[in-house]
Design an enzyme around this catalytic site. Structure first.
Site, PDB file in Angstrom:
ATOM      1  N   LYS A   1       0.714  -1.274  -0.059  1.00 29.34           N
ATOM      2  CA  LYS A   1       0.072  -0.041  -0.153  1.00 29.34           C
ATOM      3  C   LYS A   1       0.760   1.254  -0.103  1.00 29.34           C
ATOM      4  CE  LYS A   1      -4.012  -1.992   2.328  1.00 29.34           C
ATOM      5  NZ  LYS A   1      -5.007  -1.978   3.711  1.00 29.34           N
TER       6      LYS A   1
ATOM      7  N   TYR B   1     -12.800  -2.058  -3.518  1.00 24.77           N
ATOM      8  CA  TYR B   1     -13.202  -2.295  -2.147  1.00 24.77           C
ATOM      9  C   TYR B   1     -14.523  -2.076  -2.036  1.00 24.77           C
ATOM     10  CZ  TYR B   1      -8.394  -1.845   0.202  1.00 24.77           C
ATOM     11  OH  TYR B   1      -7.453  -2.132   0.976  1.00 24.77           O
TER      12      TYR B   1
ATOM     13  N   ASN C   1      -1.719   0.039   7.054  1.00 25.39           N
ATOM     14  CA  ASN C   1      -1.201  -1.224   7.566  1.00 25.39           C
ATOM     15  C   ASN C   1      -0.126  -1.797   6.558  1.00 25.39           C
ATOM     16  OD1 ASN C   1      -3.406  -1.894   5.743  1.00 25.39           O
ATOM     17  ND2 ASN C   1      -4.773  -2.714   7.596  1.00 25.39           N
TER      18      ASN C   1
ATOM     19  N   HIS D   1      -2.110  -5.304   1.608  1.00 32.43           N
ATOM     20  CA  HIS D   1      -3.478  -5.868   1.438  1.00 32.43           C
ATOM     21  C   HIS D   1      -3.073  -7.502   0.979  1.00 32.43           C
ATOM     22  CE1 HIS D   1      -7.582  -6.693  -0.191  1.00 32.43           C
ATOM     23  NE2 HIS D   1      -6.989  -7.397  -1.146  1.00 32.43           N
TER      24      HIS D   1
ATOM     25  N   GLU E   1      -9.777 -10.719  -7.304  1.00 33.58           N
ATOM     26  CA  GLU E   1      -8.781  -9.442  -7.164  1.00 33.58           C
ATOM     27  C   GLU E   1      -7.804  -9.576  -8.222  1.00 33.58           C
ATOM     28  OE1 GLU E   1      -7.834  -9.458  -3.135  1.00 33.58           O
ATOM     29  OE2 GLU E   1      -9.774  -8.632  -2.440  1.00 33.58           O
TER      30      GLU E   1
HETATM   31  P1  IDP Z   1      -7.780  -6.602   5.870  1.00 35.66           P
HETATM   32  O1  IDP Z   1      -7.087  -5.611   4.974  1.00 35.66           O
HETATM   33  O2  IDP Z   1      -7.031  -7.301   7.082  1.00 35.66           O
HETATM   34  O3  IDP Z   1      -8.675  -7.557   4.915  1.00 35.66           O
HETATM   35  P2  IDP Z   1     -10.449  -5.325   5.965  1.00 35.66           P
HETATM   36  O4  IDP Z   1     -11.566  -5.500   7.030  1.00 35.66           O
HETATM   37  O5  IDP Z   1     -10.824  -6.145   4.731  1.00 35.66           O
HETATM   38  O6  IDP Z   1      -8.977  -5.819   6.360  1.00 35.66           O
HETATM   39  O7  IDP Z   1     -10.179  -4.002   5.576  1.00 35.66           O
HETATM   40  C1  IDP Z   1      -9.827  -3.390   4.538  1.00 35.66           C
HETATM   41  C2  IDP Z   1      -8.788  -2.107   4.873  1.00 35.66           C
HETATM   42  O8  IDP Z   1      -9.795  -1.139   5.329  1.00 35.66           O
HETATM   43  C3  IDP Z   1      -7.980  -2.394   5.986  1.00 35.66           C
HETATM   44  O9  IDP Z   1      -6.933  -3.177   5.478  1.00 35.66           O
HETATM   45  C4  IDP Z   1      -7.729  -1.345   6.475  1.00 35.66           C
HETATM   46  O10 IDP Z   1      -6.712  -0.357   5.611  1.00 35.66           O
HETATM   47  C5  IDP Z   1      -9.070  -0.521   6.290  1.00 35.66           C
HETATM   48  N1  IDP Z   1      -9.671  -0.561   7.730  1.00 35.66           N
HETATM   49  C6  IDP Z   1     -10.533  -1.585   7.920  1.00 35.66           C
HETATM   50  N2  IDP Z   1     -11.167  -1.364   9.219  1.00 35.66           N
HETATM   51  C7  IDP Z   1     -10.934  -0.154   9.395  1.00 35.66           C
HETATM   52  C8  IDP Z   1     -11.281   0.924  10.436  1.00 35.66           C
HETATM   53  O11 IDP Z   1     -11.943   0.529  11.424  1.00 35.66           O
HETATM   54  N3  IDP Z   1     -10.857   2.163  10.307  1.00 35.66           N
HETATM   55  C9  IDP Z   1     -10.158   2.737   9.331  1.00 35.66           C
HETATM   56  N4  IDP Z   1      -9.636   1.725   8.456  1.00 35.66           N
HETATM   57  C10 IDP Z   1     -10.107   0.515   8.387  1.00 35.66           C
HETATM   58 MG    MG Z   2     -10.045  -7.632   3.438  1.00 38.81          MG
END
Ligand code: IDP
Ligand code: MG
Length: 141
Positions: free
Chosen positions: A12, A52, A115, A118, A129
Site C-alpha cells: 500500500k 473495495y 497497515n 493488502h 482481485e
Molecule cells: P484486511 O485488509 O485485513 O482484509 P478489511 O476488514 O478487509 O481488512 O478492511 C480493508 C482495509 O480497510 C484494511 O486493511 C484497513 O486499511 C481499512 N480498515 C479496516 N477497518 C478499518 C477501520 O476501522 N478504520 C479505518 N480503516 C479500516
Molecule cells: Mg480484506
C-alpha cells in the site's frame, strides 16, 4: 497432496512511500512465496472504490479509497501452497497493534488504515482481485 494457490497482494501507499517495497518482497520470498507477476501503479479513486466495493457501507470506505489511490502501490500475484491463508498469516491482523510478532503489519504497519499491505481473504476473492489487476492472467490451476 499439494495445494498450490495464487493470491493477490498489494504493498500500500504508506509502505511504498517509505521505500519498504524490497524489504516486504523479501519477506514474501523468505516465507516461500513466488512473485509470479508484479507491477507498480497508481490507481484512480474510482478504481479503488470498485476494488473495495465490499466495504462500501463501512464508515471508513471513503477514506480507504482516497488512501489507496493517494500514491503508488505494488500489486503482485503470489504463489505458494495454501497461499491465501499463508499470506493472511504473514500479513498479520488488520490493526498493526493487534498483529503478532514477525508479521508484516506488526513490523511495518503504522495504523489500522496505514497497515502497509493488502491480501485476498478467500480463494474466490483472490480470483476476483487477480482478475481486477491482471486481466490477461490465466490461472495455472
Ligand atoms: P484486511 O485488509 O485485513 O482484509 P478489511 O476488514 O478487509 O481488512 O478492511 C480493508 C482495509 O480497510 C484494511 O486493511 C484497513 O486499511 C481499512 N480498515 C479496516 N477497518 C478499518 C477501520 O476501522 N478504520 C479505518 N480503516 C479500516
Ligand atoms: Mg480484506
Amino acid at each position: 497432496m499439494s495445494n498450490i494457490e495464487q493470491t493477490l497482494s498489494i504493498i500500500k501507499p504508506d509502505a511504498v512511500e517509505r521505500n519498504l517495497e524490497n524489504e516486504i518482497k523479501e519477506m514474501f520470498k523468505i516465507n516461500g512465496f513466488t512473485i509470479l507477476k508484479e507491477k507498480k501503479i497508481q490507481i484512480e479513486k474510482s478504481e479503488a472504490e470498485k476494488f473495495y466495493k465490499v466495504h462500501e457501507t463501512k464508515p471508513f470506505y471513503n477514506d480507504l479509497c482516497t488512501y489507496l489511490s493517494s500514491g503508488p502501490i505494488v500489486v503482485m500475484i503470489l504463489q505458494k501452497e495454501n497461499a491465501v491463508k499463508r499470506n493472511r498469516e504473514l500479513m498479520g491482523a488488520t490493526n498493526p497493534k493487534d498483529a503478532d510478532e514477525g508479521t508484516i503489519r506488526k513490523k511495518y504497519g503504522i495504523s489500522i488504515d496505514k497497515n502497509s499491505v493488502h491480501g485476498s481473504d478467500s480463494i474466490d476473492n483472490a480470483k476476483i482481485e487477480i482478475d481486477f489487476f491482471f486481466k490477461d492472467w490465466k490461472f495455472l490451476i
